[in-house]
Design a protein around this motif. Structure first.
Motif, PDB file in Angstrom:
ATOM      1  N   LYS A 310      -1.578  -6.329  -0.021  1.00 21.24           N
ATOM      2  CA  LYS A 310      -2.845  -5.856   0.556  1.00 21.24           C
ATOM      3  C   LYS A 310      -2.621  -4.579   1.376  1.00 21.24           C
ATOM      4  CE  LYS A 310      -7.213  -6.716   1.836  1.00 21.24           C
ATOM      5  NZ  LYS A 310      -8.318  -6.948   0.898  1.00 21.24           N
ATOM      6  N   ILE A 314      -4.274  -0.884   1.043  1.00 20.27           N
ATOM      7  CA  ILE A 314      -4.979  -0.149   2.104  1.00 20.27           C
ATOM      8  C   ILE A 314      -4.382   1.245   2.250  1.00 20.27           C
ATOM      9  CG2 ILE A 314      -5.522  -0.085   4.567  1.00 20.27           C
ATOM     10  CD1 ILE A 314      -5.265  -3.184   4.536  1.00 20.27           C
ATOM     11  N   ARG A 315      -3.040   1.289   2.290  1.00 26.31           N
ATOM     12  CA  ARG A 315      -2.376   2.592   2.469  1.00 26.31           C
ATOM     13  C   ARG A 315      -2.693   3.529   1.307  1.00 26.31           C
ATOM     14  NH1 ARG A 315       1.923   2.846   6.399  1.00 26.31           N
ATOM     15  NH2 ARG A 315       2.201   0.835   7.438  1.00 26.31           N
ATOM     16  N   ARG A 316      -2.705   2.967   0.100  1.00 27.69           N
ATOM     17  CA  ARG A 316      -3.025   3.803  -1.068  1.00 27.69           C
ATOM     18  C   ARG A 316      -4.470   4.291  -0.984  1.00 27.69           C
ATOM     19  NH1 ARG A 316      -0.669   6.215  -4.647  1.00 27.69           N
ATOM     20  NH2 ARG A 316      -0.865   5.106  -6.611  1.00 27.69           N
ATOM     21  N   ALA A 317      -5.397   3.412  -0.520  1.00 33.24           N
ATOM     22  CA  ALA A 317      -6.813   3.787  -0.452  1.00 33.24           C
ATOM     23  C   ALA A 317      -7.042   4.940   0.508  1.00 33.24           C
ATOM     24  CB  ALA A 317      -7.653   2.587  -0.036  1.00 33.24           C
ATOM     25  N   ALA A 320      -2.130   7.353   0.703  1.00 28.13           N
ATOM     26  CA  ALA A 320      -0.676   7.332   0.515  1.00 28.13           C
ATOM     27  C   ALA A 320      -0.352   7.538  -0.967  1.00 28.13           C
ATOM     28  CB  ALA A 320      -0.110   6.004   0.989  1.00 28.13           C
ATOM     29  N   ARG A 321       0.648   8.371  -1.233  1.00 33.05           N
ATOM     30  CA  ARG A 321       1.091   8.571  -2.612  1.00 33.05           C
ATOM     31  C   ARG A 321       2.098   7.502  -2.983  1.00 33.05           C
ATOM     32  NH1 ARG A 321       1.793  15.120  -3.192  1.00 33.05           N
ATOM     33  NH2 ARG A 321      -0.299  15.605  -2.470  1.00 33.05           N
ATOM     34  N   LYS A 322       2.399   7.416  -4.275  1.00 31.00           N
ATOM     35  CA  LYS A 322       3.405   6.450  -4.745  1.00 31.00           C
ATOM     36  C   LYS A 322       4.704   6.616  -3.965  1.00 31.00           C
ATOM     37  CE  LYS A 322       2.123   5.369  -9.437  1.00 31.00           C
ATOM     38  NZ  LYS A 322       2.582   5.274 -10.816  1.00 31.00           N
ATOM     39  N   PRO A 395      -3.519   0.742  -7.084  1.00 31.36           N
ATOM     40  CA  PRO A 395      -4.218   0.659  -5.788  1.00 31.36           C
ATOM     41  C   PRO A 395      -5.347  -0.373  -5.829  1.00 31.36           C
ATOM     42  CG  PRO A 395      -4.062   2.940  -6.528  1.00 31.36           C
ATOM     43  CD  PRO A 395      -3.492   2.105  -7.612  1.00 31.36           C
ATOM     44  N   ILE A 396      -6.051  -0.396  -6.949  1.00 32.86           N
ATOM     45  CA  ILE A 396      -7.217  -1.259  -7.039  1.00 32.86           C
ATOM     46  C   ILE A 396      -6.821  -2.733  -7.015  1.00 32.86           C
ATOM     47  CG2 ILE A 396      -7.249  -0.939  -9.574  1.00 32.86           C
ATOM     48  CD1 ILE A 396     -10.321  -1.366  -7.520  1.00 32.86           C
ATOM     49  N   ILE A 399      -5.488  -3.631  -3.410  1.00 34.91           N
ATOM     50  CA  ILE A 399      -6.463  -3.792  -2.321  1.00 34.91           C
ATOM     51  C   ILE A 399      -7.326  -5.034  -2.521  1.00 34.91           C
ATOM     52  CG2 ILE A 399      -8.408  -2.410  -3.196  1.00 34.91           C
ATOM     53  CD1 ILE A 399      -8.183  -1.149  -0.206  1.00 34.91           C
ATOM     54  N   ARG A 400      -7.440  -5.475  -3.762  1.00 36.37           N
ATOM     55  CA  ARG A 400      -8.207  -6.694  -4.036  1.00 36.37           C
ATOM     56  C   ARG A 400      -7.411  -7.950  -3.711  1.00 36.37           C
ATOM     57  NH1 ARG A 400      -9.917  -5.901  -9.927  1.00 36.37           N
ATOM     58  NH2 ARG A 400     -11.715  -4.511  -9.850  1.00 36.37           N
TER      59      ARG A 400
END
Lengths: 402, 224
Positions: A310, A314-317, A320-322, A395-396, A399-400
């Motif tokens: 999770k 959040i960080r990716r949303a 944050a890059r890979k 990311p999707i 975050i889910r």
């Protein structure tokens, strides 16, 4: 800079929350680093001890021993059984060789030594006055025996400080006392300064008694010597030249395989080669625990990635890059590993301090650097796979994740 | 600013079963709008939100962000857009528990690759003051109320000065009074700072804050 502070801070907060897990994860590296550093410290200490022992002998001394004691840089134990003995004829001939300054015939006898108060088992080394200078002895009380003692076959001894203490309660009380060795009376004319040593196969000179070789003939009617030590003029002659001259002389009487001319450096090299191989094997075995520790870290990091799915989302949303995620997890595993490494090193320092009371162990800068280098390398190497898994999460889906 | 052209999103459930979450979606959102996307659960509004928020890409069709087709962007460029262009506000607040209020607000700035024309720390402290959280800078999220957490999330969304705020059921975890406060806050941001706002919700009264309503049902826009 801010970037790393943020990542490191977040990692440390996580570790604080899971102190037990963090400690257990680092434990593998701790044990690995501890054993590698301690074994290296013991190996180095042993090598230093051996070096020191031989350094006292000086560069300009040589030994003539029966058999081929050292061949090709290593010991040849079998040769000592089929040994010859040297005698006065050899002594006279070698003394005449140009460049030989001092010469000491050596034989020894196990005796029971008696003082007026105690009885002890010990060894008497019978030799000439040159023995003391060749081996770098110093006198504490009284004097060494000298040439006239040898000519007169004086029943005198110079005594090591430890055996003096055992026999008389205090080393200082031994001077001018009488001792009896195998029913022969000797007068103590000198007490040696402590030379340390003993315990690693080397002679424990502090526990020995020394007497003129001529006086020892009572115990040695054939007048044989087991070794000859000598000092040579190293300004005008090289070691090679002297060895060649002695060899030429010895070959007139003995065949080539029945004697050796040994430099202290030869023995040193042989001893060191044995110990360095032994130490390498031990360190290699200890390194396996480092590997196991690394795998432990990798395992925990995989679990951590799942736990933090999770958070990764959040960080990716928020941008944050890979690679940001990759670095985050690699830094985390590196901190874990270096933490273990540092604790292992600390423990090794403490252990070495205690060990030094019994054993010449010491930690050098190289083993510290190696320990920290290896533990951070393990952290990075074993952190890469879990970190890659984390950074590849979509990311999707991250975050889910609940 | 945002344009969807015939966007379809199809999920493969297994080899033969597919699920079409979005069917031929077309719309455009202009700068400064306050749009509510409303639909019942399962209508595809979350999928739509993820596409607008650049967390996902369409199976078919085109999404243009300020004229740029996102199909041509790589992962790093998409990350940068998420970082600079959009600010997310989630139903679950999604703050990072081990970071303080201040650190949560600053988090997007550490992932920024462009040179910031403001001092992040100073700006974060200004926002905290403006949003009435002074004194909570060094508190951890679990030590403040839900309404305060959502404010922190909004501040985190605002720190990079985005053009768009994307709020997914922003009041879903709040009591109605706090929910109204948060919605008024978004309204104010739209009015005073001209930030485009998109709110995704299933509640009609929340949707009513928007100036424009997009209704979605079974993956299709039924009213725009």
């Amino acid at each position: 800079m801010n970037y790393f502070i943020f990542i490191v801070k977040a990692a440390i907060e996580d570790f604080k929350k899971n102190k037990t897990q963090t400690f257990l994860t680092s434990l593998g590296i701790l044990i690995g680093v501890f054993s590698v550093v301690i074994l290296t410290a013991l190996g180095l200490g042993l090598k230093k001890y051996i070096d020191d022992q031989f350094a006292q002998l000086g560069k300009n001394s040589l030994f003539i021993a029966p058999g081929k004691l050292i061949s090709g840089g290593s010991f040849n134990a079998a040769s000592t059984f089929q040994s010859i003995k040297f005698d006065n004829r050899d002594l006279t001939k070698i003394r005449k060789i140009k460049g030989v300054i001092e010469i000491a015939p050596i034989f020894s006898k196990q005796v029971v030594a008696k003082s007026f108060k105690k009885t002890e088992d010990t060894t008497i080394i019978f030799s000439s006055e040159a023995f003391f200078s060749i081996n770098g002895f110093n006198i504490k009380n009284g004097r060494f025996f000298n040439k006239s003692d040898i000519d007169k076959k004086s029943k005198v001894v110079v005594i090591g400080p430890k055996i003096a203490e055992k026999l008389f309660g205090q080393a200082d009380l031994a001077l001018d006392q009488k001792i009896t060795a195998s029913n022969v009376n000797f007068k103590i004319i000198g007490v040696l300064e402590s030379k340390g040593g003993g315990g690693f196969g080397g002679p424990d000179y502090d526990n020995y008694i020394f007497s003129p070789y001529t006086s020892g003939y009572i115990f040695n009617p054939q007048k044989n010597f087991s070794r000859i030590a000598l000092k040579f003029d190293d300004i005008n002659f090289s070691v090679g030249e002297i060895k060649e001259l002695i060899k030429k002389e010895m070959l007139k009487r003995y065949d080539e395989d029945s004697f050796s001319i040994i430099e202290p450096g030869d023995i040193l090299q042989a001893v060191n080669s044995i110990f360095s191989v032994l130490n390498m094997v031990l360190v290699a075995i200890a390194s396996i625990s480092l590997l196991v520790g690394g795998i432990g870290i990798m395992n925990i990091m995989f679990v951590t990635v799942t736990e933090k799915t999770k958070e990764i989302g959040i960080r990716r949303a928020i941008g944050a890059r890979k690679n940001d995620i990759l670095y985050q997890f690699i830094i985390e595993s590196t901190i874990l590993s270096v933490l273990g490494g540092a604790m292992g090193l600390g423990l090794a320092f403490l252990t070495t301090l205690i060990l030094q009371k019994f054993f010449p162990a010491y930690i050098d800068v190289n083993s510290v650097l190696l320990a920290l280098g290896v533990s951070s390398a393990i952290g990075i190497f074993f952190g890469v796979f879990p970190a890659k898994k984390a950074s590849d999460l979509s990311p999707i889906e991250a975050i889910r994740y609940e | 600013m945002i344009k969807f052209k015939n966007v379809n999103k199809i999920y493969k459930i297994d080899k033969e079963v597919v699920f079409q979450a979005l069917k031929n979606i077309n719309f455009e959102i202009k700068k400064g709008e306050f749009v509510s996307i409303i639909g019942p659960s399962g209508s595809g509004k979350s999928t739509l939100m993820h596409l607008i928020g650049l967390l996902d890409t369409p199976t078919k069709g085109e999404i243009l962000i300020e004229g740029k087709n996102i199909k041509n962007l790589n992962d790093n460029e998409l990350s940068s857009l998420r970082n600079e262009f959009v600010g997310f506000v989630f139903q679950q607040f999604n703050l990072i528990a081990k970071l303080t209020v201040l650190e949560n607000i600053l988090l997007p700035t550490i992932y920024s690759r462009k040179k910031l024309d403001f001092d992040p720390r100073k700006k974060a402290l200004e926002l905290i003051k403006k949003f009435g959280l002074s004194g909570k800078e060094n508190s951890y999220p679990n030590k403040i109320s839900g309404g305060q957490q959502q404010r922190v999330a909004i501040m985190r969304a605002l720190i990079m000065q985005p053009k768009l705020i994307l709020a997914d059921e922003p009041t879903g975890n709040l009591d109605s009074k706090t929910g109204i406060e948060i919605m008024n806050l978004l309204k104010k941001l739209n009015k005073e700072e001209k930030i485009t706002i998109i709110v995704v919700t299933h509640e009609a009264d929340i949707a009513s804050y928007g100036k424009r309503l997009i209704k979605i049902k079974d993956g299709e826009i039924v009213d725009n």
